[in-house]
Motif scaffolding. Structure first.
Motif, PDB file in Angstrom:
ATOM      1  N   SER A 183     -34.009  70.281  62.189  1.00 29.15           N
ATOM      2  CA  SER A 183     -32.762  69.929  62.875  1.00 29.15           C
ATOM      3  C   SER A 183     -31.946  68.935  62.063  1.00 29.15           C
ATOM      4  O   SER A 183     -30.713  68.952  62.108  1.00 29.15           O
ATOM      5  N   VAL A 184     -32.620  68.072  61.284  1.00 31.05           N
ATOM      6  CA  VAL A 184     -31.892  67.159  60.393  1.00 31.05           C
ATOM      7  C   VAL A 184     -31.185  67.945  59.302  1.00 31.05           C
ATOM      8  O   VAL A 184     -30.039  67.649  58.936  1.00 31.05           O
ATOM      9  N   PHE A 185     -31.842  68.983  58.765  1.00 32.33           N
ATOM     10  CA  PHE A 185     -31.204  69.816  57.745  1.00 32.33           C
ATOM     11  C   PHE A 185     -29.958  70.500  58.305  1.00 32.33           C
ATOM     12  O   PHE A 185     -28.928  70.613  57.626  1.00 32.33           O
ATOM     13  N   LEU A 186     -30.060  70.968  59.559  1.00 36.01           N
ATOM     14  CA  LEU A 186     -28.949  71.710  60.153  1.00 36.01           C
ATOM     15  C   LEU A 186     -27.701  70.846  60.304  1.00 36.01           C
ATOM     16  O   LEU A 186     -26.590  71.282  60.006  1.00 36.01           O
ATOM     17  N   VAL A 187     -27.866  69.630  60.784  1.00 35.87           N
ATOM     18  CA  VAL A 187     -26.694  68.784  61.025  1.00 35.87           C
ATOM     19  C   VAL A 187     -26.230  68.073  59.761  1.00 35.87           C
ATOM     20  O   VAL A 187     -25.065  67.681  59.660  1.00 35.87           O
ATOM     21  N   SER A 188     -27.130  67.898  58.779  1.00 39.36           N
ATOM     22  CA  SER A 188     -26.732  67.246  57.530  1.00 39.36           C
ATOM     23  C   SER A 188     -26.164  68.242  56.534  1.00 39.36           C
ATOM     24  O   SER A 188     -25.378  67.861  55.665  1.00 39.36           O
ATOM     25  N   GLY A 189     -26.577  69.502  56.629  1.00 40.35           N
ATOM     26  CA  GLY A 189     -26.106  70.500  55.684  1.00 40.35           C
ATOM     27  C   GLY A 189     -26.782  70.425  54.342  1.00 40.35           C
ATOM     28  O   GLY A 189     -26.291  70.992  53.361  1.00 40.35           O
ATOM     29  N   LEU A 209     -30.324  62.675  67.225  1.00 39.94           N
ATOM     30  CA  LEU A 209     -31.431  63.640  67.245  1.00 39.94           C
ATOM     31  C   LEU A 209     -32.692  62.951  67.753  1.00 39.94           C
ATOM     32  O   LEU A 209     -33.772  63.064  67.162  1.00 39.94           O
ATOM     33  N   LEU A 210     -32.561  62.255  68.861  1.00 39.63           N
ATOM     34  CA  LEU A 210     -33.669  61.441  69.369  1.00 39.63           C
ATOM     35  C   LEU A 210     -34.941  62.245  69.641  1.00 39.63           C
ATOM     36  O   LEU A 210     -36.034  61.808  69.265  1.00 39.63           O
ATOM     37  N   PRO A 211     -34.890  63.431  70.276  1.00 37.38           N
ATOM     38  CA  PRO A 211     -36.146  64.187  70.468  1.00 37.38           C
ATOM     39  C   PRO A 211     -36.841  64.520  69.157  1.00 37.38           C
ATOM     40  O   PRO A 211     -38.068  64.442  69.056  1.00 37.38           O
ATOM     41  N   ALA A 212     -36.068  64.888  68.131  1.00 42.44           N
ATOM     42  CA  ALA A 212     -36.672  65.191  66.835  1.00 42.44           C
ATOM     43  C   ALA A 212     -37.322  63.949  66.240  1.00 42.44           C
ATOM     44  O   ALA A 212     -38.404  64.026  65.643  1.00 42.44           O
ATOM     45  N   PHE A 213     -36.698  62.792  66.425  1.00 42.60           N
ATOM     46  CA  PHE A 213     -37.264  61.555  65.904  1.00 42.60           C
ATOM     47  C   PHE A 213     -38.558  61.190  66.627  1.00 42.60           C
ATOM     48  O   PHE A 213     -39.538  60.759  66.009  1.00 42.60           O
ATOM     49  N   PRO A 337     -43.950  73.308  71.035  1.00 46.85           N
ATOM     50  CA  PRO A 337     -42.960  73.992  71.891  1.00 46.85           C
ATOM     51  C   PRO A 337     -41.672  73.200  72.073  1.00 46.85           C
ATOM     52  O   PRO A 337     -40.573  73.772  72.009  1.00 46.85           O
ATOM     53  N   VAL A 338     -41.777  71.888  72.291  1.00 45.48           N
ATOM     54  CA  VAL A 338     -40.566  71.079  72.461  1.00 45.48           C
ATOM     55  C   VAL A 338     -39.738  71.071  71.182  1.00 45.48           C
ATOM     56  O   VAL A 338     -38.501  71.167  71.217  1.00 45.48           O
ATOM     57  N   ALA A 339     -40.407  70.968  70.022  1.00 46.80           N
ATOM     58  CA  ALA A 339     -39.679  70.980  68.754  1.00 46.80           C
ATOM     59  C   ALA A 339     -38.959  72.311  68.542  1.00 46.80           C
ATOM     60  O   ALA A 339     -37.827  72.348  68.030  1.00 46.80           O
ATOM     61  N   LEU A 340     -39.594  73.421  68.930  1.00 44.92           N
ATOM     62  CA  LEU A 340     -38.950  74.722  68.795  1.00 44.92           C
ATOM     63  C   LEU A 340     -37.715  74.831  69.691  1.00 44.92           C
ATOM     64  O   LEU A 340     -36.656  75.312  69.255  1.00 44.92           O
ATOM     65  N   VAL A 341     -37.840  74.408  70.941  1.00 42.81           N
ATOM     66  CA  VAL A 341     -36.701  74.486  71.864  1.00 42.81           C
ATOM     67  C   VAL A 341     -35.563  73.598  71.376  1.00 42.81           C
ATOM     68  O   VAL A 341     -34.378  73.991  71.402  1.00 42.81           O
ATOM     69  N   TRP A 342     -35.901  72.398  70.903  1.00 35.91           N
ATOM     70  CA  TRP A 342     -34.865  71.492  70.394  1.00 35.91           C
ATOM     71  C   TRP A 342     -34.184  72.091  69.175  1.00 35.91           C
ATOM     72  O   TRP A 342     -32.952  71.997  69.021  1.00 35.91           O
ATOM     73  N   VAL A 346     -30.130  72.864  68.768  1.00 30.21           N
ATOM     74  CA  VAL A 346     -29.285  72.335  67.693  1.00 30.21           C
ATOM     75  C   VAL A 346     -28.627  73.471  66.916  1.00 30.21           C
ATOM     76  O   VAL A 346     -27.449  73.396  66.546  1.00 30.21           O
ATOM     77  N   ALA A 347     -29.373  74.540  66.663  1.00 30.28           N
ATOM     78  CA  ALA A 347     -28.796  75.692  65.946  1.00 30.28           C
ATOM     79  C   ALA A 347     -27.657  76.315  66.745  1.00 30.28           C
ATOM     80  O   ALA A 347     -26.624  76.709  66.176  1.00 30.28           O
ATOM     81  N   ILE A 348     -27.819  76.430  68.064  1.00 29.27           N
ATOM     82  CA  ILE A 348     -26.750  76.987  68.899  1.00 29.27           C
ATOM     83  C   ILE A 348     -25.514  76.093  68.853  1.00 29.27           C
ATOM     84  O   ILE A 348     -24.373  76.573  68.750  1.00 29.27           O
TER      85      ILE A 348
END
Length: 465
Positions: A183-189, A209-213, A337-342, A346-348
């Motif tokens: 998710s960090v890669f997605l928002v940072s590009g 990106l608190l859940p990812a952290f 599972p939580v990481a996958l849903v998050w 973020v991708a959406i």
């Protein structure tokens, strides 16, 4: 359609670097890591001593700083034994691999922006690459080979169990860790560490990106085998796990690797989630960001790393060790599972932003709040304990003499290896206990009243006969 950020980010410029600049940076990183390990040992002993209301090192030098020197001398001067049944080459290779790979992560972590060093403008970073974070994950994955090889080569039960636990643990928690970083890669590009730091100019990813952290923080503690996740070297179960059969400097290499890996995961957390070398908000606004230039950022980076380090030390002094099944359930049934849903969320969001002008920060903060509530509810949700059914009779299996009907005696060593009884099975009476009871009874009958002969003497004589 791409879901990556389209903003062009500056890349660290190493065009003016020379071989001696690389050498200086490499030496500084090595000295920083070794000195930080020495300081971490002191901080952990003193900190845990205060947390648990017991004195830490306080008589070896001022404030106990001399304890680090005493520990180093003890490891160097301790007897360096070799196992007769061990594979000598792999037995020595294990700690070397664990220590060597631990020194490689900080090569791609930026300590600060570009500065002038002996008249040469260079970034405060040894190197960078478009896939720097993938390099970090690859290096940390190689580190587990040191633990596995060390535990397997010792040709001993407890180190082997510790090595197997470690391999399962690393595989489980690297999955959740990797998913949290995507998710960090997605928002940072980008997957370049310098570009990820530049992408956090306005807001740290640890907030938006608190859940990812949170997932990364839990996973990194499991990755470095720290309490409450130190299952590979649980002294109450495995003596010391993969390090049981190691002594002197070979043990010291494993010990050094553990603390350097703590610094590694802390540095990655700071770089990807906590703004890297950038000053926190109140300080970053001083003098139009003057504290984010020059050599000041080195101070902020090191301070953030030590805050994360202290959090891991604090957890060791606060939490108890997980059971292994609890540990695996947390990784596979909650974190992944939580990481996958998050990640999908973020991708959406990044896909929607390609067609609509939506503020990314606001959306991420709202979704992060919802995910934190769901994670807390998932962790606190009461689980109903299943009632255990009465043990049923076990049908004898062909070729398995150790499996017999319930309630019957069975030979635990029938298969060539000790096997504990299944529910409903009972161990046969101990022949040694029967002999002891018979000997004691015979000795009591032979000994006349008032005799001072000790029963255990006659027991020994009867046993010898």
């Amino acid at each position: 359609m791409t879901i990556l950020a389209t903003t062009a980010l500056p890349t660290a410029d190493f065009s003016e670097d020379t071989w001696w600049i690389w050498l200086i940076k490499s030496v500084v990183i090595l000295v920083f890591l070794v000195a930080s390990v020495i300081l971490a040992l002191w901080v952990e002993r003193r900190g845990l001593g205060r947390m648990q209301t017991r004195p830490g090192p306080n008589v070896t030098g001022p404030l106990g700083f001399g304890q680090a020197i005493a520990d180093a001398l003890k490891l160097v001067l301790k007897e360096d034994f070799w196992l007769k049944g061990a594979d000598k080459f792999i037995y020595l290779l294990g700690p070397f691999v664990a220590a060597f790979t631990s020194f490689l992560v900080y090569a791609v972590l930026p300590f600060g922006p570009e500065v002038s060093m002996f008249g040469i403008t260079t970034p405060l970073q040894l190197t960078d690459m478009p896939v720097a974070v993938v390099y970090i994950l690859a290096v940390t994955s190689l580190g587990v080979y040191g633990i596995v090889l060390g535990g397997w080569s010792a040709n001993s039960t407890y180190p082997l169990l510790g090595a197997v636990r470690s391999s399962a643990q690393i595989i489980s928690y690297e999955l959740s860790m990797g998913l949290s970083l995507v998710s960090v890669f997605l928002v940072s590009g980008s997957m370049s560490t310098s570009q990820i730091v530049d992408a956090q100019t306005q807001l740290w990813w640890g907030i938006s990106l608190l859940p990812a952290f949170v997932i990364y923080f839990i996973s990194m503690v499991g990755e470095v085998n720290r309490l409450p996740f130190d299952l590979p070297e649980a002294e109450g179960e495995l003596v010391a796990g993969h390090t049981t059969e190691y002594s002197s400097m070979k043990f010291a290499w494993f010990y050094l690797a553990e603390y350097i890996n703590m610094l590694n995961v802390s540095g990655v957390a700071v770089t990807l989630f906590l703004g890297g070398w950038r000053a926190p908000f109140p300080l970053s606004a001083i003098g139009d960001g003057v504290l984010n230039t020059g050599w000041w950022p080195v101070l902020w980076f090191v301070a953030k790393v030590w805050i994360v380090m202290f959090m891991m030390i604090w957890m060791r002094g606060t939490l108890l060790r997980f059971r292994y099944d609890q540990f695996m359930n947390l990784g596979w049934k909650i974190l992944i599972p939580v990481a996958l849903v998050w990640l999908v969320a973020v991708a959406i969001i990044q896909g929607v932003r390609q067609f609509a002008d939506v503020d990314l920060t606001t959306l991420l903060l709202w979704i992060a709040g919802v995910f934190v509530v769901l994670m807390v509810a998932l962790l606190l949700w009461p689980t109903r304990k299943k009632e255990e059914a009465p043990p049923e009779a076990v049908v004898p299996t062909a070729g398995r003499p150790d499996i017999v009907p319930a309630g019957s005696d069975f030979d635990a060593f029938a298969g060539g290896y000790p096997v504990p009884p299944l529910p409903g099975q009972t161990l046969p009476p101990s022949p040694r206990r029967a002999r002891r009871e018979a000997t004691a009874m015979a000795a009591t009958q032979r000994t006349p009243a008032g005799s001072t002969a000790a029963p255990h003497t006659q027991d020994k004589e009867s046993h010898d006969v």
